[in-house]
Design an enzyme around this catalytic site. Structure first.
Site, mmCIF file in Angstrom:
data_model
loop_
_atom_site.group_PDB
_atom_site.id
_atom_site.type_symbol
_atom_site.label_atom_id
_atom_site.label_comp_id
_atom_site.label_asym_id
_atom_site.label_seq_id
_atom_site.Cartn_x
_atom_site.Cartn_y
_atom_site.Cartn_z
ATOM 1 N N ASN A 200 0.706 -1.242 -0.031
ATOM 2 C CA ASN A 200 0.111 -0.099 -0.046
ATOM 3 C C ASN A 200 0.657 1.316 -0.111
ATOM 4 O O ASN A 200 2.212 1.099 0.197
ATOM 5 C CB ASN A 200 -0.881 -0.061 1.257
ATOM 6 C CG ASN A 200 -0.373 -0.065 2.376
ATOM 7 O OD1 ASN A 200 0.532 0.872 2.877
ATOM 8 N ND2 ASN A 200 -0.268 -1.272 3.216
ATOM 9 N N ASP B 200 -4.698 -6.165 5.229
ATOM 10 C CA ASP B 200 -5.695 -6.649 5.910
ATOM 11 C C ASP B 200 -5.833 -8.261 5.052
ATOM 12 O O ASP B 200 -6.309 -8.909 5.777
ATOM 13 C CB ASP B 200 -7.089 -6.033 5.466
ATOM 14 C CG ASP B 200 -7.342 -4.953 6.328
ATOM 15 O OD1 ASP B 200 -6.582 -4.657 7.505
ATOM 16 O OD2 ASP B 200 -7.950 -4.061 5.953
ATOM 17 N N LYS C 19 7.435 -18.104 -10.726
ATOM 18 C CA LYS C 19 6.412 -16.776 -11.290
ATOM 19 C C LYS C 19 5.201 -17.145 -11.862
ATOM 20 O O LYS C 19 5.311 -18.116 -12.717
ATOM 21 C CB LYS C 19 7.480 -16.188 -12.164
ATOM 22 C CG LYS C 19 6.843 -14.944 -12.694
ATOM 23 C CD LYS C 19 7.932 -14.135 -13.759
ATOM 24 C CE LYS C 19 7.115 -12.840 -14.168
ATOM 25 N NZ LYS C 19 7.988 -12.505 -15.576
ATOM 26 N N PHE D 162 -4.082 4.242 14.411
ATOM 27 C CA PHE D 162 -4.272 5.269 13.261
ATOM 28 C C PHE D 162 -5.459 4.832 12.571
ATOM 29 O O PHE D 162 -5.658 3.611 12.605
ATOM 30 C CB PHE D 162 -3.096 5.408 12.502
ATOM 31 C CG PHE D 162 -1.890 6.273 13.062
ATOM 32 C CD1 PHE D 162 -1.272 6.094 14.185
ATOM 33 C CD2 PHE D 162 -2.000 7.654 12.417
ATOM 34 C CE1 PHE D 162 -0.287 6.799 14.702
ATOM 35 C CE2 PHE D 162 -1.101 8.471 12.972
ATOM 36 C CZ PHE D 162 -0.149 8.115 14.021
ATOM 37 N N LYS E 195 -13.279 2.016 15.357
ATOM 38 C CA LYS E 195 -11.884 1.162 15.547
ATOM 39 C C LYS E 195 -11.255 1.378 17.120
ATOM 40 O O LYS E 195 -10.720 0.463 17.448
ATOM 41 C CB LYS E 195 -10.886 1.641 14.682
ATOM 42 C CG LYS E 195 -11.418 1.156 12.967
ATOM 43 C CD LYS E 195 -10.397 1.775 11.932
ATOM 44 C CE LYS E 195 -10.917 1.271 10.495
ATOM 45 N NZ LYS E 195 -10.539 2.135 9.522
ATOM 46 N N LYS F 1 -10.500 -2.115 18.877
ATOM 47 C CA LYS F 1 -9.008 -2.498 19.070
ATOM 48 C C LYS F 1 -8.639 -2.010 20.262
ATOM 49 O O LYS F 1 -7.482 -2.463 20.661
ATOM 50 C CB LYS F 1 -8.078 -1.883 17.815
ATOM 51 C CG LYS F 1 -8.802 -2.361 16.504
ATOM 52 C CD LYS F 1 -7.838 -1.833 15.529
ATOM 53 C CE LYS F 1 -8.613 -1.882 14.101
ATOM 54 N NZ LYS F 1 -7.628 -2.325 13.120
HETATM 55 N N1 CTP Z 1 -4.315 -2.459 11.790
HETATM 56 C C1 CTP Z 1 -3.616 -3.443 12.351
HETATM 57 N N2 CTP Z 1 -3.588 -4.784 11.775
HETATM 58 C C2 CTP Z 1 -4.524 -4.880 10.561
HETATM 59 C C3 CTP Z 1 -5.114 -3.627 10.128
HETATM 60 C C4 CTP Z 1 -5.038 -2.416 10.756
HETATM 61 O O1 CTP Z 1 -3.062 -3.548 13.140
HETATM 62 N N3 CTP Z 1 -4.410 -6.142 10.054
HETATM 63 C C5 CTP Z 1 -4.227 -1.192 12.749
HETATM 64 C C6 CTP Z 1 -3.569 -0.048 11.921
HETATM 65 O O2 CTP Z 1 -2.338 0.052 12.122
HETATM 66 C C7 CTP Z 1 -4.186 0.998 12.417
HETATM 67 C C8 CTP Z 1 -5.573 0.538 12.896
HETATM 68 O O3 CTP Z 1 -5.565 -0.829 12.868
HETATM 69 O O4 CTP Z 1 -3.463 1.496 13.446
HETATM 70 C C9 CTP Z 1 -6.609 1.056 11.759
HETATM 71 O O5 CTP Z 1 -6.129 0.607 10.546
HETATM 72 P P1 CTP Z 1 -7.187 0.839 9.305
HETATM 73 O O6 CTP Z 1 -6.582 0.172 8.004
HETATM 74 O O7 CTP Z 1 -7.501 2.175 9.061
HETATM 75 O O8 CTP Z 1 -8.551 -0.188 9.656
HETATM 76 P P2 CTP Z 1 -8.996 -1.646 9.583
HETATM 77 O O9 CTP Z 1 -9.094 -2.206 10.891
HETATM 78 O O10 CTP Z 1 -8.015 -2.207 8.636
HETATM 79 O O11 CTP Z 1 -10.383 -1.318 8.987
HETATM 80 P P3 CTP Z 1 -10.771 -1.229 7.631
HETATM 81 O O12 CTP Z 1 -9.599 -1.539 6.737
HETATM 82 O O13 CTP Z 1 -11.959 -2.142 7.259
HETATM 83 O O14 CTP Z 1 -10.923 0.180 7.551
#
Ligand code: CTP
Length: 406
Positions: free
Chosen positions: A212, A281, A291, A327, A341, A345
């Site tokens: 990303n 995610d 490959k 974040f 979140k 979390k």
């Molecule tokens: N985060 C994490 N592990 C994951 C996904 C996210 O620890 N697999 C953490 C990120 O580092 C951040 C927070 O969760 O501190 C929110 O991440 P974000 O990508 O905004 O949210 P998601 O939980 O992934 O939800 P969505 O993608 O559905 O918005």
């Protein structure tokens, strides 16, 4: 700007750029706080402002290129280097930045700054092309990794007629940064802080991965600020092109599961956990050994499975005395999603930002964030990621105070 600054000394280095005249104003702003300012100018700087101006304003002789006075320069540059509580170079040209990065000492200013043991801060100002040049950027990263504080230039209309990054930051911002550095609070001394930063990479086959746009800049800024404020910092970093701050324990991760493993290893020993990394995610259900070849015109479907949520796992394991910050980078319904979140979390604070807003998000040096806790929501204006980092740490300190008093 108020503090007991009676005995502090700033050595102000002025280099040859059109913004050199603004150094007069910086000098005055520092003096207003009772700070003693000594000026060192490069020979080129003297073409823009006369040493007499700085001599009159500072009340001290101005050191220029004193190789002309061989009997005294050796002593003089060491004396100045020692006298400084802070060495500030404003404006700092690409040339002095390059010289500092290489350790070149060929005039009074470069010699003095090389000799000093005081904290060094630079406020660069130059043409956009020079600022963007990889050589300059590399030199800045080198200096940053050695602990030099950089007051990033603003973007705007430049004297050369170009428009872009390279304009000397506002003099009041530079003076304030100098004052903050002079009176740097070591309020995180004795505390252990873990910061995660950057993206993950989820492999698909031996040559491809999914990632990303996270640059890691925000997390690195937090690690840097926490270190400056005296913390014992562990930085878990994904693949980024940033130089880790000096004096910080750095641990690399690649995938989300890697990050989880490292984070669990270090989390227990921490007082403060800041999860600013952007873990993927999902990951490929199977990673091809070889490959993956083109599908002969057929669609290619990649099956993916969900990764563990690192923050949620850490949140579950969190001790009552730990502060855990996450974040939320959102593109819509920022407050609502971030609040969700925070709860899900088990975070103490979530730093929410709309990554689509101008000046916020990936790979820029600024951010617009809201600090959300269970008690309130504080929206901060557009500011540098360095400033955001300090504001996050300030808020963490308030939360820690509340926990101890509870
Ligand atoms: N985060 C994490 N592990 C994951 C996904 C996210 O620890 N697999 C953490 C990120 O580092 C951040 C927070 O969760 O501190 C929110 O991440 P974000 O990508 O905004 O949210 P998601 O939980 O992934 O939800 P969505 O993608 O559905 O918005």
């Amino acid at each position: 700007m108020s503090a007991d600054t009676s005995k502090k000394c700033v050595v102000l280095g002025v280099t040859g750029g059109i913004a050199a005249y603004k150094a007069c104003e910086i000098l005055r702003l520092l003096q207003k706080q009772g700070i003693d300012v000594y000026v060192v100018m490069t020979r080129n700087a003297c073409s823009f402002v006369s040493p007499l101006t700085f001599e009159t304003l500072s009340g001290h002789p101005v050191a220029v290129d004193t190789f002309e006075r061989p009997a005294t320069w050796e002593v003089e540059h060491i004396a100045l280097a020692k006298r400084a509580d802070l060495f500030l170079i404003a404006p700092a040209t690409a040339n002095i930045i390059a010289k500092m990065a290489c350790g070149i000492a060929d005039d009074m200013l470069s010699t003095t700054v090389l000799a000093t043991r005081a904290p060094v801060m630079i406020a660069p100002a130059m043409n956009t092309g020079m600022w963007d040049n990889p050589a300059t950027q590399q030199n800045l990263r080198t200096l940053e990794s050695r602990g030099v504080q950089i007051v990033a230039p603003a973007t705007g209309y430049l004297a050369c007629g170009d428009s872009g990054a390279g304009k000397l930051e506002d003099v009041s911002v530079i003076a304030q940064r100098a004052i903050d550095a002079l009176f740097a609070v070591q309020d995180l001394k004795g505390l252990r802080v873990m910061v995660t930063a950057g993206p993950t990479r989820e492999p698909i086959d031996p040559v491809r991965y999914i990632s990303n746009r996270s640059s890691g800049k925000m997390g690195y800024a937090i690690a840097r600020a926490a270190k400056r404020r005296g913390a014992d910092v562990t930085l878990l970093t994904g693949p980024v092109s940033l130089q880790p701050p000096a004096g910080v324990t750095t641990v690399s991760f690649t995938t989300t599961r890697d990050l989880l493993e490292r984070a669990l290893e270090y989390a227990d020993a921490q007082d403060i956990l800041i999860q600013s990394a952007a873990p993927a995610d999902y990951r490929a259900k199977t990673i091809a050994d070889q490959k993956i070849k083109k599908q002969g015109g057929e669609d290619f479907v990649l099956e993916m499975i969900e990764n563990p949520d690192v923050a949620a796992t850490l949140g579950k394991a969190k001790r009552a005395d730990q502060i855990f910050v996450g974040f939320a980078a959102e593109t819509q319904h920022v407050a609502e999603h971030a609040k969700g979140k925070l709860e899900k979390k088990n975070l103490d604070m979530i730093v929410a930002n709309d990554v689509t807003a101008a000046g916020a998000g990936f790979d820029v040096d600024t951010n617009i964030v809201t600090l959300m806790t269970r008690e309130d929501s504080r929206q901060l204006p557009l500011m540098s990621k360095d400033e955001v980092a300090d504001r996050i740490l300030d808020r963490i300190q308030e939360l820690r105070m509340q926990k101890t008093n509870a």
